[in-house]
Design an enzyme around this catalytic site. Structure first.
Site, PDB file in Angstrom:
ATOM      1  CB  CYS A   1      21.984  10.596 -13.678  1.00 27.71           C
ATOM      2  SG  CYS A   1      22.878   9.050 -13.504  1.00 27.71           S
ATOM      3  CG  ASP A   2      19.185  12.314 -15.888  1.00 30.76           C
ATOM      4  OD1 ASP A   2      20.217  13.000 -15.887  1.00 30.76           O
ATOM      5  OD2 ASP A   2      19.017  11.330 -16.634  1.00 30.76           O
TER       6      ASP A   2
ATOM      7  CB  CYS B   1      20.345   7.331 -14.248  1.00 27.63           C
ATOM      8  SG  CYS B   1      21.398   7.582 -12.798  1.00 27.63           S
TER       9      CYS B   1
END
Length: 324
Positions: free
Chosen positions: A142-143, A139
């Site tokens: 997300c990261d 992701c």
């Protein structure tokens, strides 16, 4: 479904993670007496995630497993009955719905909230698991922030991979986009954007052979060019996999409406499915966002939808049918 130990349930939640736990919190506060079965993967994908910085309320960030432990404790504190176990068979032909747990126990549920999530597709390399949360991610949204100003690689050739590559390009110094075939599967619009982003370099006809690191973090990716039969190693600190997800919905395929990929279809911006009394939240029905915050939000929605359904049933002349 064979008769086994039977328990009557007002509100059954299948699956943990942000969606399931949030549904349990709201359902418990509404006095629905929810029972939640965690599934085999307690806490969902966030338990395999490292630092989480983009969930509201955590200005100093938190770790994924710690966040899910907090969700679990809060749901329990609100009065939800949280149990370890997995649903292995269902019968949604009429209410109460029949759900088999661990192939040992049978539940008769007036309502069911499905929060079984989705699992990222991986390449199948041992190093993916070794470095999960240590440079390997499924992701970019997300990261990606953790790799600001660094060189990263992303594997995939579809719209999702292109979108995530563009997101990474805003943060990272260099983004290598690794495509197994000779061309993109992504739409022409996305391809045009990729081609016009200076710090994205696309490498076609390559297969990822390995992800390498020092045991603590990723520092490179080994590739094989299938057209020239040559090997190449890229120096990167982050490796992103964007080849799709598997919604964990196989158990419900003969009962609920789904799209071609297996995501459960919900109605009119709600969590209601094609069967009254069955609701779905989180990544099991969300192919677009797949974020902890959106999963939690839909878990709230599912609990409210469930409460309203039960209230309507109480005031309906047609009672919830008993199983003969």
């Amino acid at each position: 479904m064979d008769e086994k130990q039977i328990e009557k349930v007002n509100c059954l939640i299948i699956g943990s993670g942000p969606a399931g736990y949030t549904a349990a919190i709201y359902a418990a506060r509404a006095d629905l007496k929810p029972i939640l079965y965690t599934g085999l993967f307690i806490g969902g994908q966030l338990t395999k995630t490292g630092e989480v910085e983009n969930y509201p309320g955590y200005p100093d960030s938190t770790m994924g497993p710690e966040m899910m432990a907090n969700f679990h404790r809060q749901a329990a504190k609100m009065g939800a009955d949280l149990r370890i176990g997995y649903a292995n068979a269902v019968d949604f032909s009429k209410r109460p719905f029949r759900v088999s747990i661990d192939d040992k126990k049978e539940l008769l549920a007036d309502t069911v909230i499905i929060a079984t999530g989705a699992t990222p597709k991986w390449l199948g390399l041992e190093a993916e698991q070794t470095y999960a949360g240590k440079g390997v991610s499924a992701c970019a949204t997300c990261d990606g922030f953790f790799f600001k100003g660094q060189d990263v690689a992303i594997v995939g050739g579809g719209d999702t991979a292109a979108e995530e590559a563009l997101h990474l390009a805003k943060l990272c110094k260099k983004v290598y986009m690794l495509v197994r075939k000779t061309g993109f599967r992504a739409s022409k619009t996305m391809v045009h954007k990729i081609e016009n982003t200076e710090n994205i370099e696309v490498i076609f006809n390559v297969e990822v052979k390995n992800i390498v690191g020092d045991g603590r973090k990723v520092n490179g990716v080994c590739l094989r060019n299938n057209q020239t039969n040559t090997d190449l190693t890229l120096s990167v600190s982050g490796f992103f996999v964007a080849i799709g997800h598997h919604p964990n919905t196989e158990l419900f395929k003969s009962w609920l409406d789904m799209d071609k990929a297996g995501y459960i279809q919900t109605k009119n911006c709600s969590t209601a499915t094609n069967i009254p009394g069955i609701f779905c939240c989180g990544d099991a029905q969300d192919a677009n966002y797949r974020q902890a915050i959106t999963a939690a939000g839909s878990g709230c929605m599912a609990a409210i939808d469930c409460e309203r359904f039960l209230l309507a049933m109480e005031h309906s002349p047609i009672a919830i049918a008993d199983v003969s």
